[in-house]
Design a protein around this motif. Structure first.
Motif, PDB file in Angstrom:
ATOM      1  N   SER A 149       0.639  -1.318   0.100  1.00 26.90           N
ATOM      2  CA  SER A 149      -0.076  -0.025  -0.136  1.00 26.90           C
ATOM      3  C   SER A 149       0.836   1.253  -0.204  1.00 26.90           C
ATOM      4  O   SER A 149       0.308   2.241  -0.495  1.00 26.90           O
ATOM      5  CB  SER A 149      -0.888  -0.115   1.302  1.00 26.90           C
ATOM      6  OG  SER A 149      -0.155   0.152   2.259  1.00 26.90           O
ATOM      7  N   GLU A 150       1.864   1.274   0.589  1.00 31.69           N
ATOM      8  CA  GLU A 150       2.920   2.474   0.780  1.00 31.69           C
ATOM      9  C   GLU A 150       3.356   2.846  -0.712  1.00 31.69           C
ATOM     10  O   GLU A 150       3.268   3.949  -1.152  1.00 31.69           O
ATOM     11  CB  GLU A 150       3.907   2.159   1.582  1.00 31.69           C
ATOM     12  CG  GLU A 150       4.996   3.213   1.685  1.00 31.69           C
ATOM     13  CD  GLU A 150       6.177   3.093   2.579  1.00 31.69           C
ATOM     14  OE1 GLU A 150       7.319   2.838   2.160  1.00 31.69           O
ATOM     15  OE2 GLU A 150       5.762   2.767   4.011  1.00 31.69           O
ATOM     16  N   ALA A 151       3.747   1.727  -1.657  1.00 29.96           N
ATOM     17  CA  ALA A 151       4.096   1.926  -2.832  1.00 29.96           C
ATOM     18  C   ALA A 151       2.944   2.543  -3.662  1.00 29.96           C
ATOM     19  O   ALA A 151       3.018   3.099  -4.734  1.00 29.96           O
ATOM     20  CB  ALA A 151       4.942   0.641  -3.577  1.00 29.96           C
ATOM     21  N   LEU A 152       1.704   1.765  -3.390  1.00 30.69           N
ATOM     22  CA  LEU A 152       0.640   1.772  -4.159  1.00 30.69           C
ATOM     23  C   LEU A 152       0.175   3.359  -4.182  1.00 30.69           C
ATOM     24  O   LEU A 152      -0.157   4.221  -5.116  1.00 30.69           O
ATOM     25  CB  LEU A 152      -0.546   1.094  -3.641  1.00 30.69           C
ATOM     26  CG  LEU A 152      -1.827   1.629  -3.975  1.00 30.69           C
ATOM     27  CD1 LEU A 152      -2.175   1.148  -5.515  1.00 30.69           C
ATOM     28  CD2 LEU A 152      -2.988   0.879  -3.145  1.00 30.69           C
ATOM     29  N   LEU A 153       0.223   3.938  -2.977  1.00 32.18           N
ATOM     30  CA  LEU A 153      -0.122   5.390  -2.774  1.00 32.18           C
ATOM     31  C   LEU A 153       0.981   6.421  -3.237  1.00 32.18           C
ATOM     32  O   LEU A 153       0.602   7.500  -3.809  1.00 32.18           O
ATOM     33  CB  LEU A 153      -0.043   5.726  -1.201  1.00 32.18           C
ATOM     34  CG  LEU A 153      -1.222   5.199  -0.616  1.00 32.18           C
ATOM     35  CD1 LEU A 153      -1.370   5.225   0.912  1.00 32.18           C
ATOM     36  CD2 LEU A 153      -2.715   5.649  -1.208  1.00 32.18           C
TER      37      LEU A 153
ATOM     38  N   GLU B  85       2.387  10.234  -7.583  1.00 38.73           N
ATOM     39  CA  GLU B  85       2.915  10.528  -8.893  1.00 38.73           C
ATOM     40  C   GLU B  85       2.543  10.752 -10.235  1.00 38.73           C
ATOM     41  O   GLU B  85       2.803  11.310 -11.089  1.00 38.73           O
ATOM     42  CB  GLU B  85       4.324   9.489  -9.065  1.00 38.73           C
ATOM     43  CG  GLU B  85       5.319   9.273  -7.987  1.00 38.73           C
ATOM     44  CD  GLU B  85       6.059   8.040  -8.232  1.00 38.73           C
ATOM     45  OE1 GLU B  85       5.913   7.304  -9.227  1.00 38.73           O
ATOM     46  OE2 GLU B  85       7.020   7.531  -7.225  1.00 38.73           O
ATOM     47  N   ALA B  86       1.428  10.028 -10.354  1.00 38.93           N
ATOM     48  CA  ALA B  86       0.454  10.091 -11.319  1.00 38.93           C
ATOM     49  C   ALA B  86      -0.519  11.367 -11.257  1.00 38.93           C
ATOM     50  O   ALA B  86      -1.517  11.279 -12.251  1.00 38.93           O
ATOM     51  CB  ALA B  86      -0.367   8.704 -11.631  1.00 38.93           C
ATOM     52  N   GLY B  87      -0.521  12.000 -10.089  1.00 45.79           N
ATOM     53  CA  GLY B  87      -1.345  13.284 -10.153  1.00 45.79           C
ATOM     54  C   GLY B  87      -2.589  12.933  -8.947  1.00 45.79           C
ATOM     55  O   GLY B  87      -3.168  13.984  -8.431  1.00 45.79           O
ATOM     56  N   GLY B  88      -2.511  11.887  -8.256  1.00 48.44           N
ATOM     57  CA  GLY B  88      -3.527  11.692  -7.042  1.00 48.44           C
ATOM     58  C   GLY B  88      -3.319  12.584  -5.939  1.00 48.44           C
ATOM     59  O   GLY B  88      -2.153  12.791  -5.551  1.00 48.44           O
ATOM     60  N   VAL B  89      -4.136  12.967  -4.938  1.00 50.28           N
ATOM     61  CA  VAL B  89      -3.996  13.793  -3.994  1.00 50.28           C
ATOM     62  C   VAL B  89      -4.504  12.911  -2.620  1.00 50.28           C
ATOM     63  O   VAL B  89      -5.648  12.408  -2.769  1.00 50.28           O
ATOM     64  CB  VAL B  89      -5.084  15.017  -4.099  1.00 50.28           C
ATOM     65  CG1 VAL B  89      -4.805  15.981  -2.842  1.00 50.28           C
ATOM     66  CG2 VAL B  89      -4.817  15.707  -5.398  1.00 50.28           C
ATOM     67  N   LEU B  90      -3.583  12.912  -1.687  1.00 56.38           N
ATOM     68  CA  LEU B  90      -3.799  11.985  -0.526  1.00 56.38           C
ATOM     69  C   LEU B  90      -4.396  13.057   0.494  1.00 56.38           C
ATOM     70  O   LEU B  90      -4.067  14.273   0.552  1.00 56.38           O
ATOM     71  CB  LEU B  90      -2.506  11.413   0.079  1.00 56.38           C
ATOM     72  CG  LEU B  90      -1.726  10.510  -0.876  1.00 56.38           C
ATOM     73  CD1 LEU B  90      -0.712   9.966  -0.090  1.00 56.38           C
ATOM     74  CD2 LEU B  90      -2.802   9.266  -1.047  1.00 56.38           C
ATOM     75  N   PRO B  91      -5.160  12.487   1.186  1.00 59.36           N
ATOM     76  CA  PRO B  91      -5.866  13.326   2.534  1.00 59.36           C
ATOM     77  C   PRO B  91      -4.724  13.608   3.419  1.00 59.36           C
ATOM     78  O   PRO B  91      -3.955  12.959   3.612  1.00 59.36           O
ATOM     79  CB  PRO B  91      -6.966  12.521   3.002  1.00 59.36           C
ATOM     80  CG  PRO B  91      -6.521  11.150   2.618  1.00 59.36           C
ATOM     81  CD  PRO B  91      -5.994  11.259   1.479  1.00 59.36           C
ATOM     82  N   GLY B  92      -4.753  14.933   3.865  1.00 59.17           N
ATOM     83  CA  GLY B  92      -3.788  15.468   4.826  1.00 59.17           C
ATOM     84  C   GLY B  92      -3.634  14.695   6.152  1.00 59.17           C
ATOM     85  O   GLY B  92      -4.747  14.640   6.754  1.00 59.17           O
TER      86      GLY B  92
ATOM     87  N   GLU C 183      -4.030   4.181   5.631  1.00 63.07           N
ATOM     88  CA  GLU C 183      -5.225   3.618   5.660  1.00 63.07           C
ATOM     89  C   GLU C 183      -6.396   4.604   4.947  1.00 63.07           C
ATOM     90  O   GLU C 183      -7.292   4.325   4.291  1.00 63.07           O
ATOM     91  CB  GLU C 183      -5.943   2.992   6.868  1.00 63.07           C
ATOM     92  CG  GLU C 183      -5.106   1.999   7.444  1.00 63.07           C
ATOM     93  CD  GLU C 183      -5.647   1.476   8.794  1.00 63.07           C
ATOM     94  OE1 GLU C 183      -6.928   1.563   8.958  1.00 63.07           O
ATOM     95  OE2 GLU C 183      -5.077   0.815   9.631  1.00 63.07           O
ATOM     96  N   ALA C 184      -6.299   5.874   5.511  1.00 66.92           N
ATOM     97  CA  ALA C 184      -7.059   7.108   4.811  1.00 66.92           C
ATOM     98  C   ALA C 184      -6.709   7.279   3.451  1.00 66.92           C
ATOM     99  O   ALA C 184      -7.653   7.535   2.408  1.00 66.92           O
ATOM    100  CB  ALA C 184      -6.929   8.359   5.635  1.00 66.92           C
TER     101      ALA C 184
ATOM    102  N   LEU D  11      -8.096   6.712  -2.329  1.00 68.30           N
ATOM    103  CA  LEU D  11      -7.876   6.167  -3.647  1.00 68.30           C
ATOM    104  C   LEU D  11      -9.083   5.204  -4.356  1.00 68.30           C
ATOM    105  O   LEU D  11      -9.528   5.288  -5.221  1.00 68.30           O
ATOM    106  CB  LEU D  11      -6.670   5.224  -3.560  1.00 68.30           C
ATOM    107  CG  LEU D  11      -6.202   4.218  -4.982  1.00 68.30           C
ATOM    108  CD1 LEU D  11      -5.825   5.418  -6.028  1.00 68.30           C
ATOM    109  CD2 LEU D  11      -5.039   3.396  -4.651  1.00 68.30           C
ATOM    110  N   LEU D  12      -9.658   4.536  -3.247  1.00 66.25           N
ATOM    111  CA  LEU D  12     -10.713   3.483  -3.620  1.00 66.25           C
ATOM    112  C   LEU D  12     -11.959   4.498  -3.957  1.00 66.25           C
ATOM    113  O   LEU D  12     -12.914   4.205  -4.895  1.00 66.25           O
ATOM    114  CB  LEU D  12     -11.262   2.716  -2.461  1.00 66.25           C
ATOM    115  CG  LEU D  12     -10.160   1.407  -2.255  1.00 66.25           C
ATOM    116  CD1 LEU D  12     -10.474   0.487  -0.988  1.00 66.25           C
ATOM    117  CD2 LEU D  12     -10.110   0.697  -3.440  1.00 66.25           C
ATOM    118  N   ASP D  13     -12.292   5.577  -3.061  1.00 63.92           N
ATOM    119  CA  ASP D  13     -13.204   6.460  -3.617  1.00 63.92           C
ATOM    120  C   ASP D  13     -12.989   7.173  -4.987  1.00 63.92           C
ATOM    121  O   ASP D  13     -14.049   7.458  -5.556  1.00 63.92           O
ATOM    122  CB  ASP D  13     -13.254   7.551  -2.535  1.00 63.92           C
ATOM    123  CG  ASP D  13     -14.462   8.668  -2.698  1.00 63.92           C
ATOM    124  OD1 ASP D  13     -15.616   8.289  -2.710  1.00 63.92           O
ATOM    125  OD2 ASP D  13     -14.275   9.807  -2.912  1.00 63.92           O
TER     126      ASP D  13
END
Length: 438
Positions: free
Chosen positions: A276-280, A285-292, A297-298, A303-305
């Protein structure tokens, strides 16, 4: 010249106790009469052993059953209150501690998120010690009723010296950490309480083989999919891992020469693509935005959403592509296990596996079969583990339970080394027919 049989009467008695305990635990409740053919012991031996185990408080009556033309037969079972077990999961995102009775009913739990960078040994050891005391106190279980503490950890576990289990966790920065000795210093448990520390994937695998989706299988692979990936491999009923307890370093097989850097430091590991660490990282890198500030887990939830929104929004094609690529790498890694070991079943667990499984399982199956040889691929089923997020804590607790059974239902004697035990915990298979002199 024929080999001399050195087994003593004491060894035979303990073997008989083990046989009865295990049969009742896995197949009970049963009558004394039913125990005769199922254990291979004589009716006289069964009568003596049952009387002894009942006197020790390990067996109790569990009702009666009608017999053909005779008196009703009393059913027996292992008494859940005969002893208690603790399972500890030193995971990638949290440490979980659970207290169980002998029937594996959860009595208390404590969890602590891992929020600081790295795996600070002192903090984790302190939390384990405090957590053990807390769950015993909450359930009002005296420490001397505890049969053992099992701990599942990332990395390779060695039991080669008097200090007990030592952990080599390259991905978490642990180099020969004397974890058992450190926990003993803070846990304040009686010397006879054994500690059984092993790789987390192996602990989860044992739980699935005993109580979950692996029951009845002789050859299986249980995949732990979390921040990284690991696997417990069972062939011919025996869990691989030997005395070093590695059993879970499948994630560090090279799948791409000179590929992405893994957190272990090498290039191209499966874990650098499938965890999952590499997945995120790949999603960002492809432009996805992670929640702060939400942790992995969040991040996986976000990503699933994005890949499968529930509010009518169109799916994010980037998130969909990242998930499919992850499924392909995971499927390719599983194909190597299929080709090498020809398992009947592959089960996927771990916190990330549980989150991602419903979305990627079909793709993982498709890629695993596509990359495998046809014959072993035709024999395997690939599905989800059945024990959920508690699989590692349950499996860790069964390490202590297996040792208790192997001793015929008696606690280990404390040694001159402050009660430390350096023996290899029995696997799920050896528990079924263990006969080892004490």
């Amino acid at each position: 010249m024929a080999e001399r049989n050195t087994r003593t009467v004491r060894d035979l008695r303990r073997g008989n106790r083990t046989a009865v305990l295990q049969r009742l635990y896995f197949d009970g409740p049963m009558s004394r009469q039913a125990l005769v053919p199922s254990t291979g012991l004589s009716s006289g031996s069964i009568s003596n052993v049952v009387s002894e185990l009942t006197s020790d408080g390990l067996l109790e009556e569990a009702g009666v059953v009608e017999s053909d033309g005779g008196r009703p037969r009393t059913l027996l079972r292992v008494a859940p209150s005969a002893g208690y077990l603790i399972g500890v999961d030193v995971g990638e995102t949290k440490v979980r501690i659970e207290l169980f009775d002998l029937g594996m009913t959860e009595l208390a739990r404590r969890e602590q998120p891992i929020t600081q960078p790295g795996y600070d040994v002192d903090l984790i050891v302190r939390f384990i010690g405090d957590g053990i005391a807390t769950v015993l106190d909450e359930a009002a279980v005296p420490a001397d009723r505890l049969l053992g503490v099992g701990v599942g950890v990332p990395g390779i576990v060695e039991r080669t010296g008097p200090e007990g289990a030592v952990v080599h966790g390259q991905t978490i920065g642990w180099d020969a950490v004397p974890l058992e000795a450190l926990i003993r210093q803070v846990a304040e448990l009686p010397p006879a309480v054994g500690f059984f520390i092993n790789n987390g994937a192996k602990a989860m695998g044992q739980a699935e083989m005993w109580f979950g989706g692996g029951r009845g299988a002789s050859d299986a692979v249980i995949v732990l999919f979390g921040s990284g990936v690991g696997a417990c491999i069972v062939t011919g009923g025996a869990i691989h891992g030997g005395t070093h307890g590695s059993a879970g370093e499948w994630g560090h097989l090279t799948v791409s020469v000179r590929g992405r850097q893994c957190r272990c430091g090498a290039l191209g590991c499966l874990e650098a693509y499938a965890g999952s660490e590499a997945l995120l990282e790949r999603w960002q890198e492809a432009g996805g935005v992670l929640p702060g500030g939400g942790g992995e887990e969040a991040g996986v939830t976000a990503l699933l959403d994005a890949a499968a929104p529930k509010d009518g929004r169109p799916a994010d094609p980037v998130a969909v592509a990242v998930l499919d690529e992850t499924a392909e790498y995971l499927g390719a890694g599983i194909s190597g296990l299929i080709n090498l070991f020809s398992p009947e079943r592959v089960l996927i667990g771990g916190w990330a596996g549980l989150q991602l499984g419903p979305h990627i399982l079909d793709a993982v199956r498709r890629y695993a079969v596509g990359y495998s040889l046809r014959h072993p691929a035709a024999q395997v089923t690939i599905g989800m583990g059945r024990l959920g997020p508690d699989a590692v804590t349950v499996g860790a607790a069964t390490l202590a339970l297996a040792d208790f059974f192997a001793r015929g239902g008696r606690k280990a004697r404390p040694s001159s080394e402050e009660g430390r035990q350096v023996t290899e915990p029995p696997s799920w298979h050896t528990v079924l027919d263990w006969r080892t002199p004490q």
